[in-house]
Design a protein around this motif. Structure first.
Motif, PDB file in Angstrom:
ATOM      1  N   VAL A  52     -41.014  41.335  25.063  1.00 23.34           N
ATOM      2  CA  VAL A  52     -41.019  42.289  26.183  1.00 23.34           C
ATOM      3  C   VAL A  52     -40.759  41.555  27.497  1.00 23.34           C
ATOM      4  O   VAL A  52     -39.914  41.972  28.303  1.00 23.34           O
ATOM      5  N   VAL A  53     -41.470  40.455  27.706  1.00 13.84           N
ATOM      6  CA  VAL A  53     -41.301  39.681  28.942  1.00 13.84           C
ATOM      7  C   VAL A  53     -39.883  39.118  29.048  1.00 13.84           C
ATOM      8  O   VAL A  53     -39.267  39.172  30.119  1.00 13.84           O
ATOM      9  N   LEU A  54     -39.354  38.593  27.958  1.00 15.35           N
ATOM     10  CA  LEU A  54     -37.986  38.067  27.973  1.00 15.35           C
ATOM     11  C   LEU A  54     -36.966  39.142  28.292  1.00 15.35           C
ATOM     12  O   LEU A  54     -36.018  38.918  29.053  1.00 15.35           O
ATOM     13  N   ASN A  55     -37.145  40.325  27.730  1.00 16.74           N
ATOM     14  CA  ASN A  55     -36.218  41.422  28.019  1.00 16.74           C
ATOM     15  C   ASN A  55     -36.320  41.880  29.466  1.00 16.74           C
ATOM     16  O   ASN A  55     -35.302  42.167  30.093  1.00 16.74           O
ATOM     17  N   ILE A  56     -37.523  41.950  30.007  1.00 12.16           N
ATOM     18  CA  ILE A  56     -37.680  42.325  31.409  1.00 12.16           C
ATOM     19  C   ILE A  56     -37.051  41.274  32.309  1.00 12.16           C
ATOM     20  O   ILE A  56     -36.330  41.603  33.256  1.00 12.16           O
ATOM     21  N   ALA A  57     -37.318  39.999  32.005  1.00 11.58           N
ATOM     22  CA  ALA A  57     -36.748  38.920  32.812  1.00 11.58           C
ATOM     23  C   ALA A  57     -35.224  38.930  32.729  1.00 11.58           C
ATOM     24  O   ALA A  57     -34.538  38.742  33.747  1.00 11.58           O
ATOM     25  N   ALA A  58     -34.699  39.152  31.540  1.00  9.68           N
ATOM     26  CA  ALA A  58     -33.244  39.206  31.374  1.00  9.68           C
ATOM     27  C   ALA A  58     -32.651  40.370  32.156  1.00  9.68           C
ATOM     28  O   ALA A  58     -31.582  40.245  32.763  1.00  9.68           O
ATOM     29  N   GLU A  59     -33.343  41.500  32.158  1.00  9.30           N
ATOM     30  CA  GLU A  59     -32.884  42.675  32.906  1.00  9.30           C
ATOM     31  C   GLU A  59     -32.843  42.377  34.406  1.00  9.30           C
ATOM     32  O   GLU A  59     -31.877  42.716  35.088  1.00  9.30           O
ATOM     33  N   VAL A  60     -33.883  41.726  34.900  1.00  8.08           N
ATOM     34  CA  VAL A  60     -33.943  41.396  36.321  1.00  8.08           C
ATOM     35  C   VAL A  60     -32.852  40.402  36.695  1.00  8.08           C
ATOM     36  O   VAL A  60     -32.112  40.594  37.676  1.00  8.08           O
ATOM     37  N   VAL A  61     -32.722  39.330  35.918  1.00  7.38           N
ATOM     38  CA  VAL A  61     -31.705  38.308  36.210  1.00  7.38           C
ATOM     39  C   VAL A  61     -30.305  38.899  36.108  1.00  7.38           C
ATOM     40  O   VAL A  61     -29.458  38.672  36.980  1.00  7.38           O
ATOM     41  N   ALA A  62     -30.062  39.669  35.069  1.00  9.22           N
ATOM     42  CA  ALA A  62     -28.738  40.284  34.902  1.00  9.22           C
ATOM     43  C   ALA A  62     -28.460  41.266  36.026  1.00  9.22           C
ATOM     44  O   ALA A  62     -27.330  41.356  36.518  1.00  9.22           O
ATOM     45  N   GLY A  63     -29.480  42.005  36.442  1.00  8.04           N
ATOM     46  CA  GLY A  63     -29.305  42.957  37.530  1.00  8.04           C
ATOM     47  C   GLY A  63     -28.973  42.271  38.838  1.00  8.04           C
ATOM     48  O   GLY A  63     -28.114  42.736  39.599  1.00  8.04           O
ATOM     49  N   ILE A  64     -29.631  41.158  39.099  1.00 14.03           N
ATOM     50  CA  ILE A  64     -29.346  40.392  40.311  1.00 14.03           C
ATOM     51  C   ILE A  64     -27.943  39.801  40.246  1.00 14.03           C
ATOM     52  O   ILE A  64     -27.185  39.856  41.212  1.00 14.03           O
ATOM     53  N   ALA A  65     -27.584  39.247  39.088  1.00 20.75           N
ATOM     54  CA  ALA A  65     -26.264  38.625  38.937  1.00 20.75           C
ATOM     55  C   ALA A  65     -25.141  39.658  39.009  1.00 20.75           C
ATOM     56  O   ALA A  65     -24.065  39.371  39.548  1.00 20.75           O
ATOM     57  N   ALA A  66     -25.393  40.859  38.497  1.00 19.48           N
ATOM     58  CA  ALA A  66     -24.341  41.876  38.460  1.00 19.48           C
ATOM     59  C   ALA A  66     -24.199  42.619  39.784  1.00 19.48           C
ATOM     60  O   ALA A  66     -23.148  43.201  40.052  1.00 19.48           O
ATOM     61  N   GLY A  67     -25.235  42.607  40.577  1.00 19.69           N
ATOM     62  CA  GLY A  67     -25.165  43.305  41.858  1.00 19.69           C
ATOM     63  C   GLY A  67     -25.073  44.799  41.673  1.00 19.69           C
ATOM     64  O   GLY A  67     -25.856  45.402  40.944  1.00 19.69           O
ATOM     65  N   ARG A  68     -24.115  45.414  42.309  1.00 17.14           N
ATOM     66  CA  ARG A  68     -23.970  46.873  42.260  1.00 17.14           C
ATOM     67  C   ARG A  68     -23.570  47.385  40.881  1.00 17.14           C
ATOM     68  O   ARG A  68     -23.864  48.518  40.526  1.00 17.14           O
ATOM     69  N   GLU A  69     -22.883  46.549  40.122  1.00 14.90           N
ATOM     70  CA  GLU A  69     -22.437  46.973  38.780  1.00 14.90           C
ATOM     71  C   GLU A  69     -23.621  47.314  37.878  1.00 14.90           C
ATOM     72  O   GLU A  69     -23.512  48.139  36.976  1.00 14.90           O
ATOM     73  N   ALA A  70     -24.788  46.701  38.133  1.00 16.67           N
ATOM     74  CA  ALA A  70     -25.952  46.893  37.272  1.00 16.67           C
ATOM     75  C   ALA A  70     -26.393  48.350  37.213  1.00 16.67           C
ATOM     76  O   ALA A  70     -26.847  48.827  36.182  1.00 16.67           O
ATOM     77  N   GLY A  71     -26.263  49.073  38.294  1.00 21.43           N
ATOM     78  CA  GLY A  71     -26.718  50.448  38.316  1.00 21.43           C
ATOM     79  C   GLY A  71     -25.687  51.464  37.870  1.00 21.43           C
ATOM     80  O   GLY A  71     -25.981  52.649  37.758  1.00 21.43           O
ATOM     81  N   LEU A  72     -24.480  51.005  37.607  1.00 19.67           N
ATOM     82  CA  LEU A  72     -23.411  51.935  37.249  1.00 19.67           C
ATOM     83  C   LEU A  72     -23.416  52.246  35.754  1.00 19.67           C
ATOM     84  O   LEU A  72     -23.424  51.357  34.920  1.00 19.67           O
ATOM     85  N   LYS A  73     -23.415  53.536  35.454  1.00 18.83           N
ATOM     86  CA  LYS A  73     -23.302  54.008  34.075  1.00 18.83           C
ATOM     87  C   LYS A  73     -22.366  55.192  34.084  1.00 18.83           C
ATOM     88  O   LYS A  73     -22.540  56.121  34.865  1.00 18.83           O
ATOM     89  N   ASP A  74     -21.383  55.136  33.207  1.00 17.78           N
ATOM     90  CA  ASP A  74     -20.509  56.301  33.094  1.00 17.78           C
ATOM     91  C   ASP A  74     -20.909  57.088  31.842  1.00 17.78           C
ATOM     92  O   ASP A  74     -21.873  56.742  31.153  1.00 17.78           O
ATOM     93  N   GLU A  75     -20.166  58.137  31.561  1.00 17.30           N
ATOM     94  CA  GLU A  75     -20.499  58.993  30.429  1.00 17.30           C
ATOM     95  C   GLU A  75     -20.435  58.219  29.110  1.00 17.30           C
ATOM     96  O   GLU A  75     -21.253  58.429  28.220  1.00 17.30           O
ATOM     97  N   ARG A  76     -19.478  57.317  28.994  1.00 17.31           N
ATOM     98  CA  ARG A  76     -19.350  56.513  27.764  1.00 17.31           C
ATOM     99  C   ARG A  76     -20.586  55.645  27.568  1.00 17.31           C
ATOM    100  O   ARG A  76     -21.111  55.539  26.460  1.00 17.31           O
ATOM    101  N   ASP A  77     -21.077  55.012  28.630  1.00 15.35           N
ATOM    102  CA  ASP A  77     -22.289  54.192  28.533  1.00 15.35           C
ATOM    103  C   ASP A  77     -23.474  55.033  28.070  1.00 15.35           C
ATOM    104  O   ASP A  77     -24.270  54.594  27.236  1.00 15.35           O
ATOM    105  N   ARG A  78     -23.595  56.230  28.611  1.00 14.33           N
ATOM    106  CA  ARG A  78     -24.702  57.112  28.223  1.00 14.33           C
ATOM    107  C   ARG A  78     -24.584  57.525  26.753  1.00 14.33           C
ATOM    108  O   ARG A  78     -25.580  57.561  26.023  1.00 14.33           O
TER     109      ARG A  78
END
Length: 139
Positions: A52-78
């Protein structure tokens, strides 16, 4: 590669590596003896918490590295996310019958706990692999 696909890859790697390390620890602790007598509760809780901790940490690091792309989801992603979660749900639903049967048969707690843990691991891997395949081959 989209952010969501990268997350599926990270989830799959963590979902595979943590249980491998956990089971290695359990088999080393057993030392060739009766594995059901091995103290497994604390290592299992550490493995679950660590994942759980590794996944949360990975999510945070990936979100920081991706910047604005991290919050983008299109219909295909959903759709891919939904498909992966459906597959994981069905895998877990079917595999949960094994520990249920073991409990009804009054098997050792060791086996009940480990088959349930393995059901969770396989459901998570099935979900992640489904998402990866859907991203790679198309939905």
């Amino acid at each position: 590669m989209s952010f969501q696909e990268k997350r599926a890859w990270v989830y799959a790697v963590i979902g595979l590596c943590v249980p491998v390390v956990y089971f290695a620890v359990i088999f080393v602790r057993a030392g060739g003896g009766d594995v059901t007598r091995t103290a497994y509760v604390v290592p299992m809780l550490v493995a679950i918490g660590g994942a759980v901790v590794l996944n949360i940490a990975a999510e945070v690091v990936a979100g920081i590295a991706a910047g604005r792309e991290a919050g983008l989801k299109d219909e295909r992603d959903r759709q891919i996310g939904r498909l992966g979660e459906y597959v994981g749900f069905y895998v877990m639903s079917v595999l949960a019958l094994v520990p249920l049967g073991l409990a009804m048969g009054e098997a050792a707690h060791f086996w009940i706990a480990h088959t349930l843990y393995l059901a969770f691991v396989l459901a998570a891997l099935a979900s992640a692999v489904t998402k990866i395949v859907a991203y790679r081959r198309g939905l």
